[in-house]
Design an enzyme around this catalytic site. Structure first.
Site, PDB file in Angstrom:
ATOM      1  N   ASP A 107       8.903 -12.298  -5.366  1.00  0.00           N
ATOM      2  CA  ASP A 107       8.966 -12.948  -4.061  1.00  0.00           C
ATOM      3  C   ASP A 107       9.997 -12.240  -3.187  1.00  0.00           C
ATOM      4  O   ASP A 107      11.159 -12.080  -3.583  1.00  0.00           O
ATOM      5  CB  ASP A 107       9.335 -14.420  -4.225  1.00  0.00           C
ATOM      6  CG  ASP A 107       9.518 -15.115  -2.905  1.00  0.00           C
ATOM      7  OD1 ASP A 107       8.523 -15.315  -2.189  1.00  0.00           O
ATOM      8  OD2 ASP A 107      10.675 -15.440  -2.563  1.00  0.00           O
ATOM      9  N   ALA A 108       9.584 -11.799  -1.995  1.00  0.00           N
ATOM     10  CA  ALA A 108      10.473 -11.015  -1.134  1.00  0.00           C
ATOM     11  C   ALA A 108      11.686 -11.815  -0.688  1.00  0.00           C
ATOM     12  O   ALA A 108      12.793 -11.266  -0.601  1.00  0.00           O
ATOM     13  CB  ALA A 108       9.705 -10.495   0.074  1.00  0.00           C
ATOM     14  N   GLU A 120       0.816  -1.216   0.000  1.00  0.00           N
ATOM     15  CA  GLU A 120       0.000   0.000   0.000  1.00  0.00           C
ATOM     16  C   GLU A 120       0.850   1.267   0.000  1.00  0.00           C
ATOM     17  O   GLU A 120       0.341   2.371  -0.237  1.00  0.00           O
ATOM     18  CB  GLU A 120      -0.966   0.009   1.177  1.00  0.00           C
ATOM     19  CG  GLU A 120      -0.314   0.135   2.533  1.00  0.00           C
ATOM     20  CD  GLU A 120      -1.338   0.097   3.666  1.00  0.00           C
ATOM     21  OE1 GLU A 120      -2.015   1.114   3.855  1.00  0.00           O
ATOM     22  OE2 GLU A 120      -1.448  -0.945   4.327  1.00  0.00           O
ATOM     23  N   ASP A 162       6.402  -6.066   6.486  1.00  0.00           N
ATOM     24  CA  ASP A 162       5.049  -5.515   6.463  1.00  0.00           C
ATOM     25  C   ASP A 162       4.199  -6.444   5.605  1.00  0.00           C
ATOM     26  O   ASP A 162       3.784  -6.104   4.500  1.00  0.00           O
ATOM     27  CB  ASP A 162       5.052  -4.091   5.899  1.00  0.00           C
ATOM     28  CG  ASP A 162       3.679  -3.441   5.971  1.00  0.00           C
ATOM     29  OD1 ASP A 162       2.830  -3.918   6.750  1.00  0.00           O
ATOM     30  OD2 ASP A 162       3.451  -2.459   5.253  1.00  0.00           O
ATOM     31  N   ASP A 180       7.066  -6.365  -3.103  1.00  0.00           N
ATOM     32  CA  ASP A 180       5.726  -6.899  -2.871  1.00  0.00           C
ATOM     33  C   ASP A 180       5.357  -7.756  -4.073  1.00  0.00           C
ATOM     34  O   ASP A 180       5.438  -7.289  -5.216  1.00  0.00           O
ATOM     35  CB  ASP A 180       4.712  -5.772  -2.668  1.00  0.00           C
ATOM     36  CG  ASP A 180       3.393  -6.284  -2.115  1.00  0.00           C
ATOM     37  OD1 ASP A 180       3.065  -5.954  -0.965  1.00  0.00           O
ATOM     38  OD2 ASP A 180       2.685  -7.012  -2.838  1.00  0.00           O
TER      39      ASP A 180
END
Length: 318
Positions: A138-139, A87, A156, A107
């Site tokens: 993919d983080a 976000e 997060d 993200d």
């Protein structure tokens, strides 16, 4: 005219209902159900897989608490990696720190990032910052392969849901073999950690804390009630240098004044000291927790939500 209601399951025998004023976006990405809905007293509210992620009336509290304590405990954070954060609010708060030179945000879900950028005006400046590198992947993979290390790494992520995209980023293996290895000396990791009330803390909060304690020499849990989550919420800071935990409230206030652009609305030294004083029952649950997240074993947050009209909600029919 009947007004639609959005119901979210909080437990097997408990759900709560919010009046839907306007559906701004509702769809399904490759990874999860995504909704941005104007609901009840909370305004624009982001839902992933039917679970509330944040609302415009209190997201600033959540994000100040996720970002600033860890950033302020570090003596001079210049490089920051954000796992998730689609976000844009976490990046927004990180970029308020004058010392920051580079923020990498990964993200996996571009759909979430795109509609948040379009609909959440207060986060637009973060998406447009030249200091931000936004990657849709993919983080874990990106953190592993990204050149160099980071002063602060922030988790997060959506809560660990059974079958959801984020569970593996709460595991001991991820913390031990990826996060710890990608932190600079004195580096700090912080993650949101789910419900932390005295009835809900063992759902995921205590297990995340125990998993971090199995890897890092010092872990600091703290909690705050979040109205949109209908519960107390938890965060965990994991330190590679335990001496960083001895930051006083007065020193925290000094660093806020010196290092952050603009005033904070919620956090100061006195507040953070209070948030770290967790009630006796939850402290005991943290102390007694033995289970850790592994690739094959973990706990999941309860349920998901559903959109119904008010007649269906009141009669219990689908």
């Amino acid at each position: 005219m009947l007004c639609p209601q959005l119901e979210e399951d909080l437990a097997d025998d408990l759900k709560w209902s919010m009046l839907v004023k306007n559906v701004l976006y509702s769809g399904k990405s490759k990874y999860q159900e995504v909704d941005l809905i104007d609901v009840g007293p909370f305004g624009k509210t982001l839902f992933l897989d039917g679970k509330v992620q944040s609302s415009e009336v209190d997201e600033w509290v959540y994000h100040e608490l996720l970002v600033h304590p860890a950033m302020l405990m570090h003596p001079n954070p210049k490089t920051v990696f954000i796992c998730g954060g689609g976000e844009g609010a976490t990046a927004r708060e990180v970029l308020r720190h004058k010392s920051v030179e580079k923020v990498v945000m990964v993200d996996i879900d571009q759909v979430v990032c795109d509609f948040c950028r379009a609909h959440l005006a207060h986060n637009k400046v973060a998406f447009e910052s030249p200091k931000l590198e936004l990657i849709h992947d993919d983080a874990r993979a990106q953190l592993e392969q990204y050149p160099g290390k980071f002063d602060v790494i922030i988790g997060d992520l959506a809560d660990p849901l059974d079958g959801g995209p984020c569970y593996q980023l709460y595991t001991q293996d991820f913390y031990q073999t990826v996060v710890l290895q990608k932190l600079n000396p004195g580096g700090i990791f912080v993650t949101q950690s789910g419900p932390a009330g005295f009835l809900s803390c063992t759902e995921v909060f205590t297990c995340i804390n125990a998993t971090l304690r199995s890897v890092f020499p010092k872990v600091m849990p703290y909690t705050q009630h979040m109205p949109v989550f209908c519960d107390v919420w938890g965060w965990n800071i994991a330190l590679t240098d335990p001496s960083q935990a001895r930051l006083s409230g007065e020193e925290l206030d000094t660093r806020i004044q010196q290092r952050i652009e603009g005033p904070l609305r919620f956090l100061d030294g006195y507040t953070f000291t209070g948030l770290c004083h967790i009630n006796k029952h939850v402290r005991r649950c943290l102390e007694e927790e033995k289970e850790v997240y592994t690739q094959d074993c973990g706990r999941f947050i309860h349920g998901k939500g559903s959109l119904q009209d008010s007649k269906a909600a009141s009669t219990g029919t689908g």
